[in-house]
Design a protein around this motif. Structure first.
Motif, PDB file in Angstrom:
ATOM      1  N   ASN A  59     -15.739 -22.635  -0.682  1.00 34.31           N
ATOM      2  CA  ASN A  59     -16.027 -22.876  -2.150  1.00 34.31           C
ATOM      3  C   ASN A  59     -14.841 -22.416  -2.798  1.00 34.31           C
ATOM      4  O   ASN A  59     -14.190 -21.623  -2.239  1.00 34.31           O
ATOM      5  CB  ASN A  59     -17.429 -22.244  -2.639  1.00 34.31           C
ATOM      6  CG  ASN A  59     -17.417 -21.001  -2.487  1.00 34.31           C
ATOM      7  OD1 ASN A  59     -16.481 -20.152  -3.170  1.00 34.31           O
ATOM      8  ND2 ASN A  59     -18.549 -20.358  -1.871  1.00 34.31           N
ATOM      9  N   GLY A  60     -14.615 -22.677  -4.151  1.00 32.90           N
ATOM     10  CA  GLY A  60     -13.455 -22.203  -4.992  1.00 32.90           C
ATOM     11  C   GLY A  60     -13.422 -20.746  -5.200  1.00 32.90           C
ATOM     12  O   GLY A  60     -12.288 -20.253  -5.204  1.00 32.90           O
ATOM     13  N   THR A  61     -14.536 -20.361  -5.298  1.00 35.43           N
ATOM     14  CA  THR A  61     -14.782 -18.767  -5.602  1.00 35.43           C
ATOM     15  C   THR A  61     -14.209 -18.197  -4.609  1.00 35.43           C
ATOM     16  O   THR A  61     -13.249 -17.148  -4.479  1.00 35.43           O
ATOM     17  CB  THR A  61     -16.186 -18.366  -5.803  1.00 35.43           C
ATOM     18  OG1 THR A  61     -16.662 -19.458  -6.818  1.00 35.43           O
ATOM     19  CG2 THR A  61     -16.284 -17.096  -6.567  1.00 35.43           C
ATOM     20  N   THR A  85     -12.348 -19.024 -19.075  1.00 36.40           N
ATOM     21  CA  THR A  85     -12.300 -19.970 -17.922  1.00 36.40           C
ATOM     22  C   THR A  85     -13.749 -19.879 -17.325  1.00 36.40           C
ATOM     23  O   THR A  85     -14.733 -19.132 -17.638  1.00 36.40           O
ATOM     24  CB  THR A  85     -11.169 -19.560 -16.937  1.00 36.40           C
ATOM     25  OG1 THR A  85     -11.542 -19.908 -15.587  1.00 36.40           O
ATOM     26  CG2 THR A  85     -11.383 -17.906 -16.612  1.00 36.40           C
ATOM     27  N   PHE A  86     -14.003 -20.655 -16.065  1.00 36.82           N
ATOM     28  CA  PHE A  86     -15.449 -20.366 -15.486  1.00 36.82           C
ATOM     29  C   PHE A  86     -15.366 -19.028 -15.165  1.00 36.82           C
ATOM     30  O   PHE A  86     -14.306 -18.606 -14.572  1.00 36.82           O
ATOM     31  CB  PHE A  86     -15.457 -21.411 -14.563  1.00 36.82           C
ATOM     32  CG  PHE A  86     -16.877 -21.349 -13.598  1.00 36.82           C
ATOM     33  CD1 PHE A  86     -18.125 -21.379 -14.245  1.00 36.82           C
ATOM     34  CD2 PHE A  86     -16.871 -21.162 -12.331  1.00 36.82           C
ATOM     35  CE1 PHE A  86     -19.138 -21.346 -13.637  1.00 36.82           C
ATOM     36  CE2 PHE A  86     -18.015 -21.088 -11.659  1.00 36.82           C
ATOM     37  CZ  PHE A  86     -19.451 -21.172 -12.325  1.00 36.82           C
ATOM     38  N   ASP A 157      -5.419 -21.071 -10.296  1.00 36.39           N
ATOM     39  CA  ASP A 157      -6.612 -21.455 -10.332  1.00 36.39           C
ATOM     40  C   ASP A 157      -6.532 -22.852 -10.342  1.00 36.39           C
ATOM     41  O   ASP A 157      -6.535 -23.255 -12.001  1.00 36.39           O
ATOM     42  CB  ASP A 157      -7.524 -20.666 -10.840  1.00 36.39           C
ATOM     43  CG  ASP A 157      -9.027 -21.031 -11.109  1.00 36.39           C
ATOM     44  OD1 ASP A 157      -9.233 -22.244 -10.477  1.00 36.39           O
ATOM     45  OD2 ASP A 157      -9.943 -20.398 -11.160  1.00 36.39           O
ATOM     46  N   GLN A 160      -9.868 -27.033 -11.255  1.00 36.74           N
ATOM     47  CA  GLN A 160     -10.118 -28.054 -12.200  1.00 36.74           C
ATOM     48  C   GLN A 160      -8.783 -29.188 -12.123  1.00 36.74           C
ATOM     49  O   GLN A 160      -8.796 -30.052 -13.283  1.00 36.74           O
ATOM     50  CB  GLN A 160     -10.268 -27.861 -13.464  1.00 36.74           C
ATOM     51  CG  GLN A 160     -11.757 -27.182 -13.393  1.00 36.74           C
ATOM     52  CD  GLN A 160     -12.075 -26.698 -14.842  1.00 36.74           C
ATOM     53  OE1 GLN A 160     -11.787 -27.221 -15.904  1.00 36.74           O
ATOM     54  NE2 GLN A 160     -13.317 -25.896 -14.959  1.00 36.74           N
ATOM     55  N   SER A 181     -11.184 -25.811  -5.932  1.00 33.31           N
ATOM     56  CA  SER A 181     -12.636 -26.075  -5.502  1.00 33.31           C
ATOM     57  C   SER A 181     -12.897 -27.519  -5.222  1.00 33.31           C
ATOM     58  O   SER A 181     -12.480 -28.529  -6.031  1.00 33.31           O
ATOM     59  CB  SER A 181     -13.400 -25.542  -6.986  1.00 33.31           C
ATOM     60  OG  SER A 181     -14.962 -25.915  -6.678  1.00 33.31           O
ATOM     61  N   GLY A 194     -17.166 -26.414  -1.284  1.00 28.55           N
ATOM     62  CA  GLY A 194     -15.798 -26.689  -0.486  1.00 28.55           C
ATOM     63  C   GLY A 194     -14.662 -26.096  -1.352  1.00 28.55           C
ATOM     64  O   GLY A 194     -14.953 -25.926  -2.570  1.00 28.55           O
TER      65      GLY A 194
HETATM   66  C1  LIG Z   1     -11.717 -22.887 -13.405  1.00 29.57           C
HETATM   67  C2  LIG Z   1     -12.696 -22.703 -11.838  1.00 29.57           C
HETATM   68  N1  LIG Z   1     -12.526 -21.604 -11.087  1.00 29.57           N
HETATM   69  C3  LIG Z   1     -13.180 -21.345 -10.182  1.00 29.57           C
HETATM   70  C4  LIG Z   1     -14.391 -22.125  -9.855  1.00 29.57           C
HETATM   71  C5  LIG Z   1     -15.144 -21.835  -8.713  1.00 29.57           C
HETATM   72  O1  LIG Z   1     -15.184 -22.814  -7.769  1.00 29.57           O
HETATM   73  P1  LIG Z   1     -16.517 -23.098  -6.825  1.00 29.57           P
HETATM   74  O2  LIG Z   1     -17.486 -23.556  -7.671  1.00 29.57           O
HETATM   75  O3  LIG Z   1     -16.247 -24.020  -5.671  1.00 29.57           O
HETATM   76  O4  LIG Z   1     -16.717 -21.942  -6.045  1.00 29.57           O
HETATM   77  C6  LIG Z   1     -14.479 -23.349 -10.698  1.00 29.57           C
HETATM   78  C7  LIG Z   1     -15.607 -24.109 -10.224  1.00 29.57           C
HETATM   79  O5  LIG Z   1     -16.693 -24.458 -10.795  1.00 29.57           O
HETATM   80  C8  LIG Z   1     -13.671 -23.501 -11.627  1.00 29.57           C
HETATM   81  O6  LIG Z   1     -13.932 -24.221 -12.589  1.00 29.57           O
END
Ligand SMILES: Cc1ncc(COP(=O)(O)O)c(C=O)c1O
Length: 381
Positions: A59-61, A85-86, A157, A160, A181, A194
């Motif tokens: 995943n993106g995290t 940000t998220f 990052d 998006q 992500s 992913g």
């Molecule tokens: C800016 C940002 N960083 C990180 C993430 C984390 O990605 P993921 O949800 O795949 O873990 C997201 C996704 O939602 C995101 O929008």
């Protein structure tokens, strides 16, 4: 007519045969984790971006955590992160063992305020993580200049920003390690979780590869303590099918954004009262509109009005990270980052996905305009 916020079923219908074949290939070969479909996607995505290496993760995290770790950053180190940000951008810095240090947002681009970065740098700072929020690139050149002056890594990052351009160059390739992500609703989304780290640095790529798979390059030999952060074969196969369509889908999103802009521009009178502020594509940017985000003081009322009309919307994000309970121990307060706080109180994401129809856009715009009209005339009474 109801208008969904995203419509992944519509996208599936358009590419069903190819996706079904790709998934069947994974099931028939039983290559469920990493394997040839993931390798093919890694090569194709690196090629699409113009980068040397792409390492798929779960995943993106995880991508951000491993990028931070692969840059040699950990306990005792600080990493600069925008407050708007998220949550995962900061969370991944923390799970890598380092401390996020927040910086306010630029009110025009919604990305990190480049004028406020240097004040946040200490002798512990090791990296800056610009976030290309909503699909608009952060202003990277000044960030690279600051990073060079203070010997910091830049970790993009790009969760998006699949296909976003900064001064004609693809983002997610320009930092030392860059993160994507593939969450299903992203511009390039998997059918599950992913993510990927993209880099030109062979050493960073190797370390991410080790860290994602128990510190192992060779089965049952573990060189370092790592994680199980592997990308699944099914996701590699689906992403490989979808990658071919990414530029076309981004073009459609841009056309939808232009149409929204046209239909809403007379409700866009600079942000006073209940008027709408529309997103702007900055001169250095090719925005890919992962989200189409408007702002108004009357955000909650507008969201209710749209919901009553069958129009789904989202809020990205309602609480800036420095005010999240999880980061209370860092000691930030309300008022520390006024632009990020104002943004959190005012933003509303309208429906945005490639398959959005002209009728749906017209319906959303009409509903927004009827709200803006009634609110504004009420304000005049
Ligand atoms: C800016 C940002 N960083 C990180 C993430 C984390 O990605 P993921 O949800 O795949 O873990 C997201 C996704 O939602 C995101 O929008």
């Amino acid at each position: 007519m109801t208008v969904p916020f995203v419509d992944l079923q519509a996208q599936y219908r358009a590419i069903k045969r190819e996706v079904d074949e790709a998934i069947a290939r994974v099931v028939e070969s039983a290559a469920f984790i990493l394997g040839p479909e993931v390798e093919a996607f890694e090569a194709a995505f690196a090629d699409y971006l113009g980068a040397r290496f792409c390492v798929g993760v779960n995943n993106g995290t995880a991508a951000i955590q491993l990028a931070v770790m692969a840059c040699g950053i950990g306990a005792g180190d600080e990493v600069i992160v925008p407050a708007n940000t998220f949550f995962a951008t900061a969370e991944a810095v923390s799970t890598a063992g380092a401390t996020p240090v927040f910086v306010d947002a630029d009110p025009l681009s919604y990305t990190i305020d480049i004028g406020k970065i240097e004040a946040a740098i200490t002798e512990r700072t090791r990296a800056i993580i610009p976030v290309h929020l909503y699909g608009q690139p952060a202003d990277l050149d000044p960030i690279f200049e600051i990073a060079a002056r203070h010997k910091l890594s830049v970790i993009e990052d790009a969760a998006q920003a699949h296909g976003t351009l900064y001064k004609g160059r693809r983002v997610g390739t320009l930092g030392r390690a860059n993160c994507f992500s593939f969450y299903p609703g992203k511009n390039l989304g998997a059918y599950g979780e992913g993510g990927a780290v993209v880099t030109d640095d062979a050493d960073v790529a190797r370390r991410v590869r080790l860290l994602r798979d128990h510190g192992s390059e060779q089965k049952y030999q573990h060189d370092i303590i790592g994680y199980n952060f592997r990308l699944e074969g099914m996701q590699g196969a689906v992403l490989n099918v979808k990658l071919k369509y990414l530029d076309g889908w981004n073009d459609l999103r841009r056309a939808h954004a232009a149409r929204y802009h046209e239909l809403l521009s007379d409700a866009n009178n600079g942000g006073g009262g209940n008027a709408l502020t529309l997103p702007q594509e900055l001169p250095y940017a090719r925005h890919i509109y992962h989200l189409y985000v408007v702002q108004t003081e009357a955000r909650d009322a507008l969201q209710k009005h749209l919901s009553a009309a069958g129009i789904q919307t989202g809020i990205h994000y309602p609480v800036p990270i420095h005010l999240q309970p999880a980061y209370r121990s860092l000691g930030y307060r309300q008022g520390d980052f006024p632009a990020a706080e104002r943004q959190a109180a005012r933003v509303l994401s309208l429906p945005m996905f490639p398959e959005l129809t002209d009728e749906q856009i017209a319906r959303v715009a009409e509903s927004v305009r009827s709200f803006a009209g009634s609110q504004l005339s009420a304000a005049h009474v």
